[in-house]
Design a protein around this motif. Sequence first.
Motif, PDB file in Angstrom:
ATOM      1  N   ASP A 228     -28.863 -22.143  38.057  1.00  0.00           N
ATOM      2  CA  ASP A 228     -29.147 -23.245  38.970  1.00  0.00           C
ATOM      3  C   ASP A 228     -28.686 -24.553  38.343  1.00  0.00           C
ATOM      4  O   ASP A 228     -28.951 -24.813  37.159  1.00  0.00           O
ATOM      5  N   LEU A 229     -27.997 -25.367  39.138  1.00  0.00           N
ATOM      6  CA  LEU A 229     -27.474 -26.652  38.686  1.00  0.00           C
ATOM      7  C   LEU A 229     -27.908 -27.744  39.652  1.00  0.00           C
ATOM      8  O   LEU A 229     -27.912 -27.540  40.873  1.00  0.00           O
ATOM      9  N   VAL A 230     -28.253 -28.914  39.092  1.00  0.00           N
ATOM     10  CA  VAL A 230     -28.720 -30.039  39.907  1.00  0.00           C
ATOM     11  C   VAL A 230     -28.112 -31.331  39.377  1.00  0.00           C
ATOM     12  O   VAL A 230     -28.051 -31.543  38.161  1.00  0.00           O
ATOM     13  N   LYS A 231     -27.673 -32.192  40.309  1.00  0.00           N
ATOM     14  CA  LYS A 231     -27.118 -33.489  39.884  1.00  0.00           C
ATOM     15  C   LYS A 231     -27.348 -34.517  40.983  1.00  0.00           C
ATOM     16  O   LYS A 231     -27.161 -34.222  42.172  1.00  0.00           O
ATOM     17  N   GLY A 232     -27.781 -35.702  40.579  1.00  0.00           N
ATOM     18  CA  GLY A 232     -27.902 -36.824  41.493  1.00  0.00           C
ATOM     19  C   GLY A 232     -26.656 -37.687  41.438  1.00  0.00           C
ATOM     20  O   GLY A 232     -26.178 -38.018  40.347  1.00  0.00           O
ATOM     21  N   ILE A 233     -26.104 -38.048  42.608  1.00  0.00           N
ATOM     22  CA  ILE A 233     -24.867 -38.838  42.678  1.00  0.00           C
ATOM     23  C   ILE A 233     -25.129 -40.120  43.463  1.00  0.00           C
ATOM     24  O   ILE A 233     -25.639 -40.083  44.591  1.00  0.00           O
ATOM     25  N   GLU A 234     -24.794 -41.238  42.867  1.00  0.00           N
ATOM     26  CA  GLU A 234     -24.960 -42.526  43.536  1.00  0.00           C
ATOM     27  C   GLU A 234     -23.951 -42.646  44.677  1.00  0.00           C
ATOM     28  O   GLU A 234     -22.770 -42.340  44.514  1.00  0.00           O
ATOM     29  N   ALA A 235     -24.443 -43.104  45.837  1.00  0.00           N
ATOM     30  CA  ALA A 235     -23.566 -43.289  46.993  1.00  0.00           C
ATOM     31  C   ALA A 235     -23.935 -44.544  47.758  1.00  0.00           C
ATOM     32  O   ALA A 235     -23.645 -44.661  48.943  1.00  0.00           O
ATOM     33  N   GLY A 236     -24.623 -45.462  47.091  1.00  0.00           N
ATOM     34  CA  GLY A 236     -24.985 -46.711  47.729  1.00  0.00           C
ATOM     35  C   GLY A 236     -26.181 -46.615  48.639  1.00  0.00           C
ATOM     36  O   GLY A 236     -26.466 -47.548  49.391  1.00  0.00           O
ATOM     37  N   LEU A 237     -26.894 -45.497  48.602  1.00  0.00           N
ATOM     38  CA  LEU A 237     -28.085 -45.338  49.422  1.00  0.00           C
ATOM     39  C   LEU A 237     -29.312 -45.784  48.641  1.00  0.00           C
ATOM     40  O   LEU A 237     -29.219 -46.259  47.509  1.00  0.00           O
ATOM     41  N   ASN A 238     -30.465 -45.621  49.266  1.00  0.00           N
ATOM     42  CA  ASN A 238     -31.700 -46.062  48.638  1.00  0.00           C
ATOM     43  C   ASN A 238     -31.956 -45.326  47.321  1.00  0.00           C
ATOM     44  O   ASN A 238     -32.499 -45.907  46.372  1.00  0.00           O
ATOM     45  N   GLU A 239     -31.590 -44.050  47.256  1.00  0.00           N
ATOM     46  CA  GLU A 239     -31.701 -43.247  46.043  1.00  0.00           C
ATOM     47  C   GLU A 239     -30.433 -42.421  45.912  1.00  0.00           C
ATOM     48  O   GLU A 239     -29.703 -42.224  46.882  1.00  0.00           O
ATOM     49  N   PRO A 240     -30.146 -41.891  44.737  1.00  0.00           N
ATOM     50  CA  PRO A 240     -28.981 -41.021  44.601  1.00  0.00           C
ATOM     51  C   PRO A 240     -29.104 -39.788  45.515  1.00  0.00           C
ATOM     52  O   PRO A 240     -30.208 -39.279  45.747  1.00  0.00           O
ATOM     53  N   ILE A 241     -27.991 -39.302  46.000  1.00  0.00           N
ATOM     54  CA  ILE A 241     -27.977 -38.052  46.761  1.00  0.00           C
ATOM     55  C   ILE A 241     -28.132 -36.902  45.775  1.00  0.00           C
ATOM     56  O   ILE A 241     -27.419 -36.826  44.778  1.00  0.00           O
ATOM     57  N   ASN A 242     -29.069 -36.039  46.068  1.00  0.00           N
ATOM     58  CA  ASN A 242     -29.329 -34.926  45.158  1.00  0.00           C
ATOM     59  C   ASN A 242     -28.558 -33.688  45.613  1.00  0.00           C
ATOM     60  O   ASN A 242     -28.747 -33.195  46.729  1.00  0.00           O
ATOM     61  N   PHE A 243     -27.670 -33.207  44.754  1.00  0.00           N
ATOM     62  CA  PHE A 243     -26.896 -31.997  45.022  1.00  0.00           C
ATOM     63  C   PHE A 243     -27.413 -30.880  44.108  1.00  0.00           C
ATOM     64  O   PHE A 243     -27.669 -31.098  42.928  1.00  0.00           O
ATOM     65  N   ALA A 244     -27.539 -29.699  44.671  1.00  0.00           N
ATOM     66  CA  ALA A 244     -27.951 -28.541  43.876  1.00  0.00           C
ATOM     67  C   ALA A 244     -27.162 -27.329  44.349  1.00  0.00           C
ATOM     68  O   ALA A 244     -26.816 -27.203  45.521  1.00  0.00           O
ATOM     69  N   GLY A 245     -26.871 -26.471  43.414  1.00  0.00           N
ATOM     70  CA  GLY A 245     -26.162 -25.242  43.757  1.00  0.00           C
ATOM     71  C   GLY A 245     -26.411 -24.200  42.699  1.00  0.00           C
ATOM     72  O   GLY A 245     -26.895 -24.504  41.604  1.00  0.00           O
ATOM     73  N   GLY A 246     -26.097 -22.965  43.025  1.00  0.00           N
ATOM     74  CA  GLY A 246     -26.341 -21.936  42.038  1.00  0.00           C
ATOM     75  C   GLY A 246     -25.941 -20.555  42.494  1.00  0.00           C
ATOM     76  O   GLY A 246     -25.354 -20.358  43.570  1.00  0.00           O
ATOM     77  N   PHE A 247     -26.274 -19.608  41.654  1.00  0.00           N
ATOM     78  CA  PHE A 247     -25.865 -18.217  41.834  1.00  0.00           C
ATOM     79  C   PHE A 247     -27.035 -17.319  41.458  1.00  0.00           C
ATOM     80  O   PHE A 247     -27.796 -17.618  40.533  1.00  0.00           O
ATOM     81  N   GLU A 248     -27.189 -16.223  42.190  1.00  0.00           N
ATOM     82  CA  GLU A 248     -28.212 -15.239  41.865  1.00  0.00           C
ATOM     83  C   GLU A 248     -27.628 -13.842  41.980  1.00  0.00           C
ATOM     84  O   GLU A 248     -26.897 -13.540  42.927  1.00  0.00           O
ATOM     85  N   TRP A 249     -27.962 -12.995  40.999  1.00  0.00           N
ATOM     86  CA  TRP A 249     -27.594 -11.567  41.033  1.00  0.00           C
ATOM     87  C   TRP A 249     -28.873 -10.780  40.921  1.00  0.00           C
ATOM     88  O   TRP A 249     -29.723 -11.054  40.064  1.00  0.00           O
ATOM     89  N   ARG A 250     -29.034  -9.807  41.804  1.00  0.00           N
ATOM     90  CA  ARG A 250     -30.229  -8.971  41.758  1.00  0.00           C
ATOM     91  C   ARG A 250     -29.853  -7.507  41.910  1.00  0.00           C
ATOM     92  O   ARG A 250     -28.923  -7.164  42.638  1.00  0.00           O
ATOM     93  N   GLN A 251     -30.611  -6.669  41.225  1.00  0.00           N
ATOM     94  CA  GLN A 251     -30.499  -5.223  41.381  1.00  0.00           C
ATOM     95  C   GLN A 251     -31.894  -4.663  41.603  1.00  0.00           C
ATOM     96  O   GLN A 251     -32.813  -4.951  40.845  1.00  0.00           O
ATOM     97  N   GLU A 252     -32.023  -3.870  42.632  1.00  0.00           N
ATOM     98  CA  GLU A 252     -33.320  -3.307  42.993  1.00  0.00           C
ATOM     99  C   GLU A 252     -33.182  -1.803  43.139  1.00  0.00           C
ATOM    100  O   GLU A 252     -32.252  -1.323  43.802  1.00  0.00           O
TER     101      GLU A 252
END
Length: 857
Positions: free
Chosen positions: A450-474
Amino acid sequence: MKTSITKLAKNIRYVIAASAAASVVSISPVIAQEAGSDDNVEKIAVVGSRAAPRSVADSPVPIDIIGGDELSKSGSVDMLDMLISAVPSFNSRTQPISDAATLVRPINLRGLSSDSTLILVNGKRRHRAAVIAFQGGGINDGAQGPDISVIPSAALKQVEVLRDGAAAQYGSDAIAGVMNFVLKDAADGGSLSIKQGEYYEGDGDATIIDGNIGLPLTDDGFVNLSFQLKNADATNRGVQRSDAQGLIDAGNTAVGNPAQTWGNPEINDDLTIFANAGFDLGDDKEVYMFGNYSERDAIGGFYYRNPHNRGNVYSVDDGETLLIGDIGLSQGLEPSCGTVPANVPNVLNTDAYQEMVADPNCFAMNQIFPGGYTPAFGGTINDTSLTVGTKGEIKEGYLADVMFDISGSVGRSKVSFNLTNTLNPSLGLDTPTSFDTGKYIQLEKTFNLDLVKGIEAGLNEPINFAGGFEWRQESFEIVAGEEASWIAGPYADQGFNIGSHGFKGFGPEAAGKNTRRNIAFYLDVEAYVTEDLLIGGAVRYEDFSSFGDTTNYKLTLQYTLTDEISLRGSTSTGFRAPTVGQANVVNTATSIVNGDLIQSFTAPPTDPLAAFYGGKELTPENSTSFAFGGVYQSGDLFFTLDYYNIEVEDRITQSSQITVRPEDYAQLEAIGVQNPELTSAVTYFANDFDTTTQGIDIVANYSMEIFDSGDTKFALAFNWNETSVDKFNPDTTSDGKVKRLEKGMPNYRSTFTVSQDWDSVSMFVRANYFDNYYATHADDTSFGWSGMASAAVTIDLEVNYFLNDQITLSAGANNLLDQEAEKLKDDAYAVVGGAYYESGPFDYNGGFYYVKATYNF
């Protein structure tokens, strides 16, 4: 039994966190908190967002937060009952004579099945239990969810209940919502408690010992250890069956009184150990590890087998004559045994029976169990898990200022089944009377990035971007039982039942391991468009090795009208993948239909027998949901109201019993089905119906001082929930089952709690209201054993005395006034051997009182 209760019982704290997440990334140095401090109940939820935590007025989705101390304010003996008293839309009830559902109780949140709620521990997915609820009380028929009961309250800092569809955030199973169990992370202090209680009826005696200790891991980390040891006697709310009493009156001295018990299972040596550890690596990075080991033995009851008319054991199908085994016939000789009438008061006293017994070539099962028998169904449940990970902030390079969380988890649930006081009739008089019937093993492995980063875009707060990967075996594995539990003995061809009666052992043809893998990618974004408007969105793609891929989304919005009032809403799609167990499980058990016990075979939907009667390969459930509501907060008053609507298509459930017809025997044998004449009915899992569930949650809290004598807190929680079946398959789902789905739980439920705190004494009283509901018994909805049950109110009370800063003495009662559950109709009492309906929203055992002593250090 529980964590420190040196202060007044904390009311449920309803705090909202921002949405749009797929799994939790909590980036902060490891800071151990002082044991017993108010900070142990955090003001924000871990579950729900990867952005900075939002205040109550800034949050777009509702989350209930229940502190560990709040959970301890209950006479309940496991986590499920504690949550029932704290979350109105959460329900679970002990299910007597329900096979595997007796060993691991299924739950439901917002009227959906237990496997429609995703369970997390410290933000990481919890593995499923190996148990499948073959008789799950209607809503949970065939459900396979995690076993929450293994989690002791002594290990918990808080429990977070996300009341919103979240499959787009977390993946499969989060249609109804998400429950996150947050483990304690103190580096010092601890507690030790012992609780003793029993029901007003004088049974169900329970002893619970638990403890917690926090230890430093150098100056930069912690190890927090918890344990719980529990033993609980069985309860019996049964009545003597009329057929058993008739046999006693006729002189059969081998019949028990009562012939069967009907109540809670016996729980022996229920031991759970949880560990949670973390270590600060410096430079805003840390490692963490947590896991558990749990084991318990449970023994439940079954229905009584009448020694005159139980087909394929004692009698032929018509019940008029005994089923007599002919030893010579099994050896290829001519038949030589005569007929013994069974439609008499006591067959043991008839001349025909005595002549049969005197003939060494003939036998009947009455010679082993002359008074009939009631099998005892038991299991040993083992549950283990381990999660290891690292998280922190990347300082340099292209990924500078990115927060990361990398983790791996493994979870395993094993249930070893056994059956005593029964027999394998096809083995004749050589049959054993106790059997190891086999095992179910559920194994899950998960890897997350899981990765998370806030990016300034001139808004009231930074835009929060998150993304990630999951692998599961059941994987789901069936381990064969001992040979005597499944083998077709030499007398199977004479009409005697094959396998241990009541729960046939798993044979070599059923044994095996099935595995499924899936991968997932997600992306979510959330931002304050203006100072008062927060929007969020998430999209998740998953690909399963068994049935293909799926893409789901979620959108959230929150708008602040004033400093006191904010509005919120969400819309999302979701899914629940069929479990590997549901797609491959094999089971033979006894069901009661139209007043008769039948041998019902649960087969994989693609098995030849199931396919012959309409079984097809399972596909995922798909959901569409939306919700909207608001928050009002002013001074000591906190109030929320939320409406939700959840449409689920292709819901998976266990089909109703489909009769195996005599005219089909030849065709079934031709496609490889062995001894079809010994199976009365077949069931299988199917995508059987579509539903719409809607409801309203209301939560209110208010604090004040009364007469300057101490702090007083009021808490109200209300839930209206209604489910309608929009479409169903009449070939596999009965009208009675549809009614159970729509009316089997109260439409209205609420709790009102008043807590009072003085210097050396605290107390609380809680009133629980349950609206009327459609009550049924066992699998039977067509034999007149059903009807609308009346509304009811139960009262819970606890008083705590603080002997000093370390020792607290407590006494209390659940269902203080001994409110009786809905009783069966008089004509059904003596047929099923139980006094109460099996379904219902509160404990049928009546009032339970307890005392507890807690030592804090």
